[in-house]
Design a protein around this motif. Sequence first.
Motif, PDB file in Angstrom:
ATOM      1  N   GLU A   1       0.877  -1.227  -0.211  1.00 20.45           N
ATOM      2  CA  GLU A   1       0.123   0.187   0.173  1.00 20.45           C
ATOM      3  C   GLU A   1       0.904   1.231  -0.123  1.00 20.45           C
ATOM      4  N   VAL A   2       1.971   1.314   0.489  1.00 21.94           N
ATOM      5  CA  VAL A   2       2.825   2.432   0.586  1.00 21.94           C
ATOM      6  C   VAL A   2       3.309   2.700  -0.524  1.00 21.94           C
ATOM      7  N   ASP A   3       3.110   1.697  -1.604  1.00 22.01           N
ATOM      8  CA  ASP A   3       3.794   2.178  -2.969  1.00 22.01           C
ATOM      9  C   ASP A   3       2.873   2.290  -3.950  1.00 22.01           C
ATOM     10  N   CYS A   4       1.628   2.704  -3.556  1.00 17.95           N
ATOM     11  CA  CYS A   4       0.453   2.650  -4.285  1.00 17.95           C
ATOM     12  C   CYS A   4      -0.079   4.140  -4.281  1.00 17.95           C
ATOM     13  N   LYS A   5      -0.038   4.906  -5.532  1.00 14.15           N
ATOM     14  CA  LYS A   5      -0.755   6.252  -5.689  1.00 14.15           C
ATOM     15  C   LYS A   5      -1.766   6.262  -6.779  1.00 14.15           C
ATOM     16  N   PRO A   6      -3.129   6.239  -6.131  1.00 15.60           N
ATOM     17  CA  PRO A   6      -4.028   5.932  -7.122  1.00 15.60           C
ATOM     18  C   PRO A   6      -4.065   6.983  -8.194  1.00 15.60           C
ATOM     19  N   GLY A   7      -4.592   6.692  -9.432  1.00 14.51           N
ATOM     20  CA  GLY A   7      -4.745   7.399 -10.555  1.00 14.51           C
ATOM     21  C   GLY A   7      -5.603   7.002 -11.706  1.00 14.51           C
ATOM     22  N   PHE A   8      -5.725   7.743 -12.708  1.00 16.69           N
ATOM     23  CA  PHE A   8      -6.901   7.611 -13.789  1.00 16.69           C
ATOM     24  C   PHE A   8      -6.000   8.106 -15.202  1.00 16.69           C
ATOM     25  N   ARG A   9      -6.192   7.549 -16.136  1.00 12.01           N
ATOM     26  CA  ARG A   9      -5.710   7.853 -17.516  1.00 12.01           C
ATOM     27  C   ARG A   9      -7.085   7.563 -18.603  1.00 12.01           C
ATOM     28  N   LEU A  10      -7.341   8.556 -19.410  1.00 13.48           N
ATOM     29  CA  LEU A  10      -8.294   8.385 -20.437  1.00 13.48           C
ATOM     30  C   LEU A  10      -7.605   8.385 -21.723  1.00 13.48           C
ATOM     31  N   TYR A  11      -7.656   7.682 -22.731  1.00 14.16           N
ATOM     32  CA  TYR A  11      -7.293   7.911 -24.034  1.00 14.16           C
ATOM     33  C   TYR A  11      -8.209   7.926 -25.215  1.00 14.16           C
ATOM     34  N   GLN A  12      -8.103   8.521 -26.269  1.00 14.46           N
ATOM     35  CA  GLN A  12      -8.981   8.389 -27.482  1.00 14.46           C
ATOM     36  C   GLN A  12      -7.880   7.387 -28.493  1.00 14.46           C
ATOM     37  N   CYS A  13      -8.484   6.410 -29.128  1.00  8.53           N
ATOM     38  CA  CYS A  13      -7.621   5.573 -29.847  1.00  8.53           C
ATOM     39  C   CYS A  13      -8.383   5.527 -31.322  1.00  8.53           C
ATOM     40  N   VAL A  14      -7.538   5.137 -32.348  1.00 11.02           N
ATOM     41  CA  VAL A  14      -7.945   4.584 -33.705  1.00 11.02           C
ATOM     42  C   VAL A  14      -7.140   3.736 -34.067  1.00 11.02           C
ATOM     43  N   ASP A  15      -7.445   2.364 -34.610  1.00  9.58           N
ATOM     44  CA  ASP A  15      -7.187   1.475 -35.325  1.00  9.58           C
ATOM     45  C   ASP A  15      -7.466   1.305 -36.657  1.00  9.58           C
ATOM     46  N   GLN A  16      -6.651   1.241 -37.599  1.00 11.43           N
ATOM     47  CA  GLN A  16      -6.716   1.000 -39.040  1.00 11.43           C
ATOM     48  C   GLN A  16      -5.944   0.519 -39.926  1.00 11.43           C
ATOM     49  N   GLY A  17      -6.151  -0.210 -40.759  1.00 10.00           N
ATOM     50  CA  GLY A  17      -5.049  -0.351 -42.082  1.00 10.00           C
ATOM     51  C   GLY A  17      -4.991  -1.945 -41.985  1.00 10.00           C
ATOM     52  N   VAL A  18      -4.132  -2.559 -42.739  1.00  8.80           N
ATOM     53  CA  VAL A  18      -3.906  -3.807 -42.935  1.00  8.80           C
ATOM     54  C   VAL A  18      -3.194  -4.730 -42.033  1.00  8.80           C
ATOM     55  N   GLU A  19      -2.359  -3.929 -41.101  1.00 10.38           N
ATOM     56  CA  GLU A  19      -1.645  -4.444 -40.022  1.00 10.38           C
ATOM     57  C   GLU A  19      -2.372  -4.897 -38.863  1.00 10.38           C
ATOM     58  N   GLU A  20      -1.756  -5.477 -38.050  1.00 13.20           N
ATOM     59  CA  GLU A  20      -2.680  -6.012 -36.760  1.00 13.20           C
ATOM     60  C   GLU A  20      -2.933  -4.657 -35.834  1.00 13.20           C
ATOM     61  N   SER A  21      -3.991  -4.366 -35.329  1.00 12.03           N
ATOM     62  CA  SER A  21      -4.197  -3.395 -34.409  1.00 12.03           C
ATOM     63  C   SER A  21      -3.181  -3.104 -33.412  1.00 12.03           C
ATOM     64  N   LEU A  22      -3.616  -4.262 -32.500  1.00 12.95           N
ATOM     65  CA  LEU A  22      -2.806  -4.273 -31.061  1.00 12.95           C
ATOM     66  C   LEU A  22      -2.500  -5.591 -30.957  1.00 12.95           C
ATOM     67  N   GLY A  23      -1.154  -6.065 -30.719  1.00 13.76           N
ATOM     68  CA  GLY A  23      -0.725  -7.251 -30.520  1.00 13.76           C
ATOM     69  C   GLY A  23      -1.059  -7.898 -29.139  1.00 13.76           C
ATOM     70  N   ALA A  24      -1.188  -8.978 -28.949  1.00 10.66           N
ATOM     71  CA  ALA A  24      -1.561  -9.718 -27.731  1.00 10.66           C
ATOM     72  C   ALA A  24      -0.686  -9.474 -26.734  1.00 10.66           C
ATOM     73  N   HIS A  25      -1.161  -9.093 -25.366  1.00 12.54           N
ATOM     74  CA  HIS A  25      -0.309  -8.613 -24.341  1.00 12.54           C
ATOM     75  C   HIS A  25      -1.249  -8.664 -22.913  1.00 12.54           C
ATOM     76  N   VAL A  26      -0.357  -8.311 -21.899  1.00  8.97           N
ATOM     77  CA  VAL A  26      -0.999  -8.173 -20.454  1.00  8.97           C
ATOM     78  C   VAL A  26      -0.543  -6.822 -20.414  1.00  8.97           C
ATOM     79  N   ASP A  27      -1.602  -6.086 -19.866  1.00  5.39           N
ATOM     80  CA  ASP A  27      -1.422  -4.561 -19.547  1.00  5.39           C
ATOM     81  C   ASP A  27      -0.345  -4.493 -18.462  1.00  5.39           C
ATOM     82  N   SER A  28       0.267  -3.409 -18.226  1.00  2.00           N
ATOM     83  CA  SER A  28       1.070  -2.995 -16.896  1.00  2.00           C
ATOM     84  C   SER A  28       0.563  -3.301 -15.737  1.00  2.00           C
ATOM     85  N   LEU A  29       0.969  -4.242 -14.823  1.00  2.00           N
ATOM     86  CA  LEU A  29       0.348  -4.590 -13.627  1.00  2.00           C
ATOM     87  C   LEU A  29       0.118  -3.548 -12.736  1.00  2.00           C
TER      88      LEU A  29
END
Length: 257
Positions: free
Chosen positions: A133-161
């Motif tokens: 708990e001493v190493d946790c600073k609560p926060g929030f982020r909001l993004y706008q995203c656009v995916d398009q084209g013949v390449e993969e949009s977003l590779g398979a992944h696990v988000d930052s923990l």
Amino acid sequence: MERFLLAYAVGHVATNPTAEALIDSMSRMTIKDTPFVHGVIDDFLPDSVYEAVREQWPAPSSLMPVRPGKGGNYVGSREARLIEEWQDGGCSASAVGAFQQVADGLRHPNVLREFSKQFASVIEKHLFVNFPEVDCKPGFRLYQCVDQGVEESLGAHVDSLRKLFTVVIYIDLAGELTLDSERLWGTTLYHARSGDVTPVSFSSNYDHAPAGNVEFKPNRAFVMPNNSIALHGVTGGQSGVRRRTLMCGYWAFGEET
């Protein structure tokens, strides 16, 4: 978890109509346990806010290609723009109009608290196993995203923990759509075992066998409490098709974030 939620609430104002509407929408959430716990909410944003987001979407030049983080090897063609970041009781906001309505609603502590009720066991285990708990600073982020084209949009992944919780709002899908488009431009889910996948390390979706898919539907929310097995990606890859989304994350920020 309660201490984290109380810390997150510091600096926020009283609830607002958008936050109240989002909380109401959670009564329609469908929760699934495989291949990892996640939820789906249709008609997530109020209709007026959703339509305003579509109308006020910025010109393509305002978005930038997503780059890999520290040591990352990004796979995908996504472009995005950070429109709000909040932490330590302060907000650095560039969102305006309908986007500010969405940010104010999603960021509100009552919304996070309601999501946390729905996924309490997953979030509590993730938070307190990974971060003191001493190493946790609560926060929030909001993004706008656009995916398009013949390449993969977003590779398979696990988000930052450090990201405890993700909400992706599907805005619209346009262009030369086919019967496969809703699947390809939705979010594909994969089986993974804890420790097998390095967070924020991307690989081709085609390297993994799909175990589920949250198909694309306008104004649908894909809700994901994060953990080390939440492997997911967006295949995309259809010429002439464009996918627009909003993505927010609730974070336990630390010095290395």
